[in-house]
Every structure is written in structure tokens, then in C-alpha cells.
Write a protein that holds these residues in place. Structure first.
Motif, mmCIF file in Angstrom:
data_model
loop_
_atom_site.group_PDB
_atom_site.id
_atom_site.type_symbol
_atom_site.label_atom_id
_atom_site.label_comp_id
_atom_site.label_asym_id
_atom_site.label_seq_id
_atom_site.Cartn_x
_atom_site.Cartn_y
_atom_site.Cartn_z
ATOM 1 N N GLN A 107 0.797 -1.219 0.000
ATOM 2 C CA GLN A 107 0.000 0.000 0.000
ATOM 3 C C GLN A 107 0.839 1.283 0.000
ATOM 4 N N ASN A 108 2.005 1.236 0.631
ATOM 5 C CA ASN A 108 2.713 2.493 0.892
ATOM 6 C C ASN A 108 4.138 2.593 0.380
ATOM 7 N N CYS A 109 4.721 1.493 -0.041
ATOM 8 C CA CYS A 109 6.159 1.537 -0.300
ATOM 9 C C CYS A 109 6.551 1.236 -1.739
ATOM 10 N N ILE A 110 5.825 0.362 -2.406
ATOM 11 C CA ILE A 110 6.344 -0.122 -3.694
ATOM 12 C C ILE A 110 6.304 0.938 -4.792
ATOM 13 N N ALA A 111 5.587 2.020 -4.577
ATOM 14 C CA ALA A 111 5.645 3.105 -5.556
ATOM 15 C C ALA A 111 7.093 3.568 -5.728
ATOM 16 N N CYS A 112 7.854 3.612 -4.634
ATOM 17 C CA CYS A 112 9.263 4.015 -4.717
ATOM 18 C C CYS A 112 10.223 2.826 -4.618
ATOM 19 N N HIS A 113 9.776 1.760 -3.963
ATOM 20 C CA HIS A 113 10.666 0.603 -3.761
ATOM 21 C C HIS A 113 10.151 -0.586 -4.552
ATOM 22 N N GLY A 114 9.785 -0.351 -5.798
ATOM 23 C CA GLY A 114 9.163 -1.446 -6.542
ATOM 24 C C GLY A 114 9.628 -1.650 -7.957
ATOM 25 N N LEU B 177 14.315 1.964 -8.073
ATOM 26 C CA LEU B 177 14.379 1.348 -6.745
ATOM 27 C C LEU B 177 15.064 2.288 -5.768
ATOM 28 N N SER B 178 14.281 3.054 -5.027
ATOM 29 C CA SER B 178 14.881 3.990 -4.067
ATOM 30 C C SER B 178 15.716 3.232 -3.047
ATOM 31 N N GLY B 179 16.883 3.767 -2.741
ATOM 32 C CA GLY B 179 17.758 3.136 -1.748
ATOM 33 C C GLY B 179 18.166 1.734 -2.159
ATOM 34 N N ASN B 180 17.942 1.386 -3.420
ATOM 35 C CA ASN B 180 18.252 0.047 -3.922
ATOM 36 C C ASN B 180 17.539 -1.052 -3.128
ATOM 37 N N LEU B 181 16.363 -0.728 -2.617
ATOM 38 C CA LEU B 181 15.634 -1.660 -1.761
ATOM 39 C C LEU B 181 14.321 -2.052 -2.438
ATOM 40 N N ASP B 182 14.150 -3.342 -2.681
ATOM 41 C CA ASP B 182 12.974 -3.850 -3.396
ATOM 42 C C ASP B 182 11.976 -4.437 -2.402
ATOM 43 N N PRO C 99 23.001 -0.646 4.163
ATOM 44 C CA PRO C 99 24.214 0.135 3.840
ATOM 45 C C PRO C 99 24.249 1.499 4.507
ATOM 46 N N LEU C 100 23.079 2.097 4.765
ATOM 47 C CA LEU C 100 23.079 3.447 5.335
ATOM 48 C C LEU C 100 23.084 3.469 6.869
ATOM 49 N N SER C 101 23.031 2.311 7.492
ATOM 50 C CA SER C 101 23.021 2.296 8.954
ATOM 51 C C SER C 101 24.439 2.528 9.481
ATOM 52 N N ASN D 284 21.254 -4.599 10.599
ATOM 53 C CA ASN D 284 20.506 -5.207 9.503
ATOM 54 C C ASN D 284 19.203 -4.438 9.307
ATOM 55 N N TYR D 285 18.606 -4.548 8.124
ATOM 56 C CA TYR D 285 17.246 -4.012 7.975
ATOM 57 C C TYR D 285 16.330 -4.667 9.010
ATOM 58 N N VAL D 286 16.419 -5.987 9.072
ATOM 59 C CA VAL D 286 15.624 -6.743 10.042
ATOM 60 C C VAL D 286 16.494 -7.837 10.632
ATOM 61 N N ASP E 216 12.288 7.709 12.133
ATOM 62 C CA ASP E 216 13.056 8.964 12.168
ATOM 63 C C ASP E 216 13.549 9.524 10.845
ATOM 64 N N ASP E 217 13.543 8.722 9.786
ATOM 65 C CA ASP E 217 14.121 9.227 8.532
ATOM 66 C C ASP E 217 13.226 10.311 7.935
ATOM 67 N N PRO E 218 13.828 11.431 7.497
ATOM 68 C CA PRO E 218 13.012 12.560 6.995
ATOM 69 C C PRO E 218 12.046 12.184 5.862
ATOM 70 N N ILE E 219 12.472 11.291 4.962
ATOM 71 C CA ILE E 219 11.567 10.915 3.852
ATOM 72 C C ILE E 219 10.389 10.089 4.351
ATOM 73 N N HIS E 220 10.617 9.300 5.375
ATOM 74 C CA HIS E 220 9.637 8.273 5.755
ATOM 75 C C HIS E 220 8.830 8.563 7.009
ATOM 76 N N GLN E 221 9.297 9.428 7.881
ATOM 77 C CA GLN E 221 8.676 9.514 9.207
ATOM 78 C C GLN E 221 7.245 10.053 9.189
HETATM 79 C C1 HEC Z 1 8.280 8.757 -1.993
HETATM 80 C C2 HEC Z 1 9.181 7.671 -2.223
HETATM 81 C C3 HEC Z 1 9.351 6.673 -1.085
HETATM 82 C C4 HEC Z 1 8.379 5.932 -0.465
HETATM 83 C C5 HEC Z 1 6.871 5.960 -0.696
HETATM 84 C C6 HEC Z 1 9.063 5.067 0.463
HETATM 85 N N1 HEC Z 1 10.419 5.287 0.398
HETATM 86 FE FE1 HEC Z 1 11.842 4.266 1.409
HETATM 87 N N2 HEC Z 1 13.295 5.371 0.542
HETATM 88 C C7 HEC Z 1 13.078 6.361 -0.408
HETATM 89 C C8 HEC Z 1 14.371 6.922 -0.816
HETATM 90 C C9 HEC Z 1 14.557 8.035 -1.825
HETATM 91 C C10 HEC Z 1 15.349 6.215 -0.099
HETATM 92 C C11 HEC Z 1 16.866 6.410 -0.251
HETATM 93 C C12 HEC Z 1 17.601 6.562 0.995
HETATM 94 C C13 HEC Z 1 17.284 7.853 1.712
HETATM 95 O O1 HEC Z 1 17.598 8.916 1.142
HETATM 96 O O2 HEC Z 1 16.765 7.785 2.846
HETATM 97 C C14 HEC Z 1 14.630 5.282 0.762
HETATM 98 C C15 HEC Z 1 15.251 4.416 1.637
HETATM 99 C C16 HEC Z 1 14.605 3.478 2.428
HETATM 100 C C17 HEC Z 1 15.258 2.584 3.342
HETATM 101 C C18 HEC Z 1 16.726 2.550 3.616
HETATM 102 C C19 HEC Z 1 17.455 1.953 2.456
HETATM 103 C C20 HEC Z 1 18.954 1.976 2.600
HETATM 104 O O3 HEC Z 1 19.600 2.178 1.574
HETATM 105 O O4 HEC Z 1 19.475 1.797 3.691
HETATM 106 C C21 HEC Z 1 14.295 1.810 3.916
HETATM 107 C C22 HEC Z 1 14.466 0.720 4.966
HETATM 108 C C23 HEC Z 1 13.038 2.234 3.350
HETATM 109 N N3 HEC Z 1 13.258 3.241 2.444
HETATM 110 C C24 HEC Z 1 11.799 1.685 3.696
HETATM 111 C C25 HEC Z 1 10.601 2.146 3.202
HETATM 112 C C26 HEC Z 1 9.335 1.589 3.597
HETATM 113 C C27 HEC Z 1 9.135 0.437 4.568
HETATM 114 C C28 HEC Z 1 8.373 2.291 2.931
HETATM 115 C C29 HEC Z 1 6.893 2.164 3.036
HETATM 116 C C30 HEC Z 1 6.319 2.251 4.372
HETATM 117 C C31 HEC Z 1 9.071 3.278 2.122
HETATM 118 N N4 HEC Z 1 10.406 3.156 2.307
HETATM 119 C C32 HEC Z 1 8.418 4.163 1.295
HETATM 120 C C33 HEC Z 1 11.859 6.755 -0.909
HETATM 121 C C34 HEC Z 1 10.634 6.245 -0.535
#
Ligand code: HEC
Length: 229
Positions: free
Chosen positions: A139-146, A152-157, A173-175, A180-182, A198-203
Motif C-alpha cells: 500500500q505504501n512503499c512499492i511506488a518508490c521501492h518497486g 528502486l529507491s535506496g536500492n531496496l525492493d 548500507p546506510l546504517s 541489519n534491515y531486520v 526517524d528518517d526525513p523521507i519516511h517519518q
Molecule cells: C516517496 C518515495 C518513497 C516511499 C513511498 C518510500 N520510500 Fe523508502 N526510501 C526512499 C528513498 C529516496 C530512499 C533512499 C535513501 C534515503 O535517502 O533515505 C529510501 C530508503 C529506504 C530505506 C533505507 C534503504 C537503505 O539504503 O538503507 C528503507 C528501509 C526504506 N526506504 C523503507 C521504506 C518503507 C518500509 C516504505 C513504506 C512504508 C518506504 N520506504 C516508502 C523513498 C521512498
């Protein structure tokens, strides 16, 4: 006088004897037993409910919210009365406030024999990976991680076929602390939680109770051993 009448009415209700027995007991009944594990993953924004569904599974015909048990591993007995004629399944689900289906843990097919129904669900792990995938990642992640056009944002699928092996026991890699991720059973060594917290993109991806629910679900899954269940 009115007070006394009200009091009688309330007492009457408690004893359940206001109507003749036939009215209460008419209709098809269902009785099920279930035991919940990973209570940390109990929904907070949504509700955990027992539902009747007809052909249209997007909306429950009838739903009953389950009260959270006080401890893990306690067997609950749930009774439903007057099962609707068009009920096809009785399910244990996560429902949103609009009674729409978010995730189904268990589905019991209802035949049209009209006979009373009784079944045992057994133990349900609320923090299952299948729910994490369906409710959170899909629902929330694969738009960017798919791997769609956005890459593939952050190279995470986090697509269904790859998410488990992308995360579990894989170093992030960014920790900075080399987490580990998990890490199964260890929420403090699971970078996925740090990113969502805590991450600015995700919090701010979820509102406050939505975030509590997602974090609780993922914590429950990790504490339960991060199984591929
Ligand atoms: C709007 C786009 C977007 C969405 C939606 C998104 N992410 Fe991300 N994510 C990113 C980007 C860009 C990065 C690259 C690393 C950074 O800058 O934080 C990232 C990095 C990450 C990382 C760290 C990867 C690393 O390289 O260490 C994790 C874990 C992660 N995302 C989990 C999630 C999860 C779980 C969700 C859904 C709840 C999610 N993301 C939704 C854009 C997104």
C-alpha cells in the motif's frame, strides 16, 4: 416512577429475559475459538474484527470488533447469532473505520445448509509477514521501492516476491551502526524501524495512530522471529 421503570428495564436486559426465548434463539449461530499471538501487532487505527462477508468482499455484511485480550496465548470464544442468509464466509480481519477490508487473517466458508456453525481457528500470529506485505509494503512503499518507472529507491525492493529476502538478515548500507534491515527477534538491531520512525523521507508517511499501528505490526513480526509467514 420513571426511574424504577428504567431500573427494571436495565436489570431485565442484563438477565436477557425481556423477550420470549424463541426470539432470542432464532436464526443461525456461529461459534468459533481463536488464540492470538504477537499482541504488539494488534491494530490501533484499524480494528480487529470478526466479519460476515457475502459475494462482495470489499464491504462486510456484518462486523464485530474483538476486544484485545489481556495476555498472549489466551483462547477466546466468539459467538455470532442470526447469521445472514447471503453470508459466504466468516473471517477474522483488520477492518478500517469505514468497515472496508484491509487484511484477512482467516476465512471460514459458510455453506447454505442453514445448520449452526462451529469451528476452531487455532493460533493466529498477528504479526505475520503476509500482513506486513499487504498492509504496509504493497500500500505504501512499492511506488518508490518497486522497480517501476521510478526505479528502486535506496536500492531496496519491497515487492512481494523480493521483500523478505531484501530485508531479513541483510545489512543496511546506510546504517551507521551496521544494523541489519531486520534482525529476527531483535527490534533494536532492525534498521527498518529506525527509517520509519526517524528518517526525513519516511517519518511522516502515516498519521500518528496509523504510524503506531505500522510500527507495532512490524515490531510484532520481528519479535515473533521475523518468520516468512
Ligand atoms: C516517496 C518515495 C518513497 C516511499 C513511498 C518510500 N520510500 Fe523508502 N526510501 C526512499 C528513498 C529516496 C530512499 C533512499 C535513501 C534515503 O535517502 O533515505 C529510501 C530508503 C529506504 C530505506 C533505507 C534503504 C537503505 O539504503 O538503507 C528503507 C528501509 C526504506 N526506504 C523503507 C521504506 C518503507 C518500509 C516504505 C513504506 C512504508 C518506504 N520506504 C516508502 C523513498 C521512498
Amino acid at each position: 416512577m420513571v426511574c424504577t421503570l428504567l431500573l427494571l428495564l436495565v436489570m431485565g436486559c442484563d438477565e436477557g429475559k425481556i423477550y420470549p426465548d424463541e426470539t432470542i434463539d432464532s436464526g443461525r449461530t456461529a461459534k468459533l475459538t481463536v488464540t492470538f499471538n504477537d499482541l504488539e501487532a494488534w491494530p490501533k487505527k484499524n480494528t480487529l474484527s470478526v466479519c460476515e462477508f457475502g459475494e462482495d468482499r470489499t464491504k462486510a455484511l456484518l462486523s464485530r470488533r474483538i476486544t484485545k485480550p489481556t495476555s498472549e496465548g489466551k483462547q477466546l470464544t466468539i459467538q455470532l447469532t442470526n447469521i445472514k442468509a447471503d453470508t459466504k464466509t466468516i473471517e477474522i480481519v483488520v477492518l478500517n473505520r469505514g468497515l472496508e477490508l484491509i487484511y484477512s487473517y482467516y476465512s471460514y466458508p459458510v455453506d447454505d445448509s442453514g445448520e449452526n456453525i462451529e469451528f476452531a481457528v487455532g493460533e493466529l500470529d498477528l504479526g505475520s509477514f503476509d500482513r506486513v506485505q499487504a498492509q504496509v509494503f504493497d500500500q505504501n512503499c512499492i511506488a518508490c521501492h518497486g522497480g517501476s518507472s521510478s526505479g528502486l529507491s535506496g536500492n531496496l525492493d519491497l515487492r512481494e516476491e523480493n521483500a523478505y529476502k531484501s530485508l531479513v538478515n541483510v545489512e543496511a548500507p546506510l546504517s551507521e551502526e551496521g544494523k541489519n534491515y531486520v534482525t529476527p527477534g531483535d527490534i533494536h538491531n532492525s534498521y527498518l524501524l529506525d527509517v520509519l520512525e526517524d528518517d526525513p523521507i519516511h517519518q511522516d508517511m502515516f498519521n500518528s495512530t496509523g504510524k503506531q499501528e505500522v510500527l507495532g505490526l512490524i515490531r510484532g513480526w520481528i519479535q515473533g522471529g521475523a518468520l516468512d509467514n
